[in-house]
Design a protein around this motif. Structure first.
Motif, PDB file in Angstrom:
ATOM      1  N   ILE A 168       0.850  -1.187   0.000  1.00  0.00           N
ATOM      2  CA  ILE A 168       0.000   0.000   0.000  1.00  0.00           C
ATOM      3  C   ILE A 168       0.893   1.247   0.000  1.00  0.00           C
ATOM      4  N   PRO A 169       0.795   2.099  -1.046  1.00  0.00           N
ATOM      5  CA  PRO A 169       1.714   3.235  -1.165  1.00  0.00           C
ATOM      6  C   PRO A 169       1.158   4.560  -0.655  1.00  0.00           C
ATOM      7  N   SER A 170      -0.143   4.604  -0.276  1.00  0.00           N
ATOM      8  CA  SER A 170      -0.744   5.888   0.084  1.00  0.00           C
ATOM      9  C   SER A 170      -1.762   5.718   1.208  1.00  0.00           C
ATOM     10  N   ASN A 171      -2.346   6.852   1.632  1.00  0.00           N
ATOM     11  CA  ASN A 171      -3.311   6.840   2.728  1.00  0.00           C
ATOM     12  C   ASN A 171      -4.764   6.754   2.265  1.00  0.00           C
ATOM     13  N   SER A 172      -5.011   6.478   1.003  1.00  0.00           N
ATOM     14  CA  SER A 172      -6.367   6.574   0.459  1.00  0.00           C
ATOM     15  C   SER A 172      -7.332   5.533   1.008  1.00  0.00           C
ATOM     16  N   MET A 173      -6.815   4.441   1.590  1.00  0.00           N
ATOM     17  CA  MET A 173      -7.691   3.396   2.130  1.00  0.00           C
ATOM     18  C   MET A 173      -7.683   3.352   3.652  1.00  0.00           C
ATOM     19  N   MET A 174      -7.147   4.389   4.295  1.00  0.00           N
ATOM     20  CA  MET A 174      -7.230   4.454   5.758  1.00  0.00           C
ATOM     21  C   MET A 174      -8.689   4.606   6.182  1.00  0.00           C
ATOM     22  N   TYR A 201     -17.754  -1.153 -12.441  1.00  0.00           N
ATOM     23  CA  TYR A 201     -17.973  -1.015 -11.008  1.00  0.00           C
ATOM     24  C   TYR A 201     -17.643   0.411 -10.580  1.00  0.00           C
ATOM     25  N   PHE A 202     -18.229   0.797  -9.453  1.00  0.00           N
ATOM     26  CA  PHE A 202     -17.960   2.110  -8.867  1.00  0.00           C
ATOM     27  C   PHE A 202     -17.156   1.870  -7.599  1.00  0.00           C
ATOM     28  N   VAL A 203     -15.949   2.439  -7.542  1.00  0.00           N
ATOM     29  CA  VAL A 203     -15.043   2.171  -6.423  1.00  0.00           C
ATOM     30  C   VAL A 203     -14.693   3.470  -5.711  1.00  0.00           C
ATOM     31  N   MET A 204     -14.486   3.352  -4.403  1.00  0.00           N
ATOM     32  CA  MET A 204     -14.122   4.510  -3.589  1.00  0.00           C
ATOM     33  C   MET A 204     -13.096   4.096  -2.544  1.00  0.00           C
ATOM     34  N   GLY A 205     -12.274   5.066  -2.129  1.00  0.00           N
ATOM     35  CA  GLY A 205     -11.344   4.833  -1.035  1.00  0.00           C
ATOM     36  C   GLY A 205     -12.044   5.036   0.299  1.00  0.00           C
ATOM     37  N   ASP A 206     -11.594   4.321   1.329  1.00  0.00           N
ATOM     38  CA  ASP A 206     -12.197   4.471   2.655  1.00  0.00           C
ATOM     39  C   ASP A 206     -11.841   5.815   3.291  1.00  0.00           C
ATOM     40  N   ASN A 207     -10.729   6.393   2.890  1.00  0.00           N
ATOM     41  CA  ASN A 207     -10.347   7.736   3.342  1.00  0.00           C
ATOM     42  C   ASN A 207     -11.000   8.721   2.369  1.00  0.00           C
TER      43      ASN A 207
END
Length: 265
Positions: free
Chosen positions: A73-79, A211-217
């Motif tokens: 994981i390279p970023s904070n987008s799924m925090m 599909y429609f996808v989103m990050g948890d952050n």
């Protein structure tokens, strides 16, 4: 790491071809030549190395392409679900068996479900691997109104957890609001940043095969809200397990042993 996949496939094919060529033709030719001049038939170094490495490379290629593949994981987008520095395993057969490099599906086994965390190649960056959560399935109507997710006309319920405290490279998210998002079929946690204005109002109709996808952050994620729908053919697999967490590409920073073995909700 597309370059690694290309290198692995290339080395496997090369060593396998050398081994097969030697077994079918070159070994007998060396043996015949050695009998004529009464010397020991020696394998060339390239044949010796190929015979040693081909089985190992073939096993790694099969496991990585059709069973499970590691990603970082390279970023904070799924925090707060996934932190920068998490090493995860991705199930490669849940949605069907695909060829390496091209990602072309060979066998159709299943399809992503709402709430799955998927690794994929985004349409605008086909050489990169990204990770997000599936919130919209083909045929769904997705609305996002001031940080409120609405699926097929039904607002998703949120339960407050508290104020989030980040660590390491995620320290920038300290002070964010942590919530449980009760997505139909899959509860998980999300972050919202109090000082960022809501997204506004947008509506999307998810087309077939997408599909429609989103990050948890939610306020730190570049996802379907900005670049559109994710084609099914771009999906690489479903993330299911964190097997390591450390900072720095060569784990030169701190380790977080508490995350080892954590399942991804």
């Amino acid at each position: 790491m597309r370059w690694f996949e290309i290198a692995l496939v290339s080395l496997t094919l090369f060593t396998g071809a050398v081994w097969l060529l030697d077994k079918l033709f070159l070994a007998r030719r060396r043996a015949a030549h050695a009998d004529r001049i009464d010397v020991e038939a020696k394998e060339p170094a390239i044949v010796d190395y190929s015979k040693a490495f081909f089985p190992v490379l073939a096993v790694v290629l099969i496991l990585r392409s059709f069973v499970a593949e590691p990603f970082r994981i390279p970023s904070n987008s799924m925090m707060p679900t996934l932190l920068t520095g998490d090493f995860i395993l991705v199930n490669k057969f849940t949605y069907g068996l695909r060829l390496p490099i091209t990602n072309r599906k060979l066998v159709d086994i299943g399809a992503p479900e709402r709430g799955d965390v998927v690794v994929f190649r985004p349409p605008q960056h086909p050489d990169q691997d990204w990770i997000k959560r599936v919130v919209g399935l083909p045929g769904d109507r997705i609305e996002f109104v001031d940080n409120q997710l609405i699926v097929n006309g039904k607002p998703v319920e949120y339960l407050p957890v508290g104020t989030y405290t980040g660590v390491g490279k995620g320290a920038e998210m300290t002070g964010a609001t942590e919530l449980v998002e009760k997505l139909p079929g899959r509860e998980h946690r999300v972050l919202e940043t109090p000082d960022i204005v809501g997204f506004g109002q947008s509506v999307w109709e998810v087309p077939a095969g997408h599909y429609f996808v989103m990050g948890d952050n939610r306020d730190r994620s570049d996802d379907s809200r900005f670049w559109g729908f994710l084609p099914e053919k771009n999906i690489r697999g479903r993330a299911f397990l964190i097997w390591l967490n450390c900072e720095g590409w060569f784990c030169s920073g701190a380790f977080d042993t508490s995350r080892i073995g954590t399942r991804i909700p």
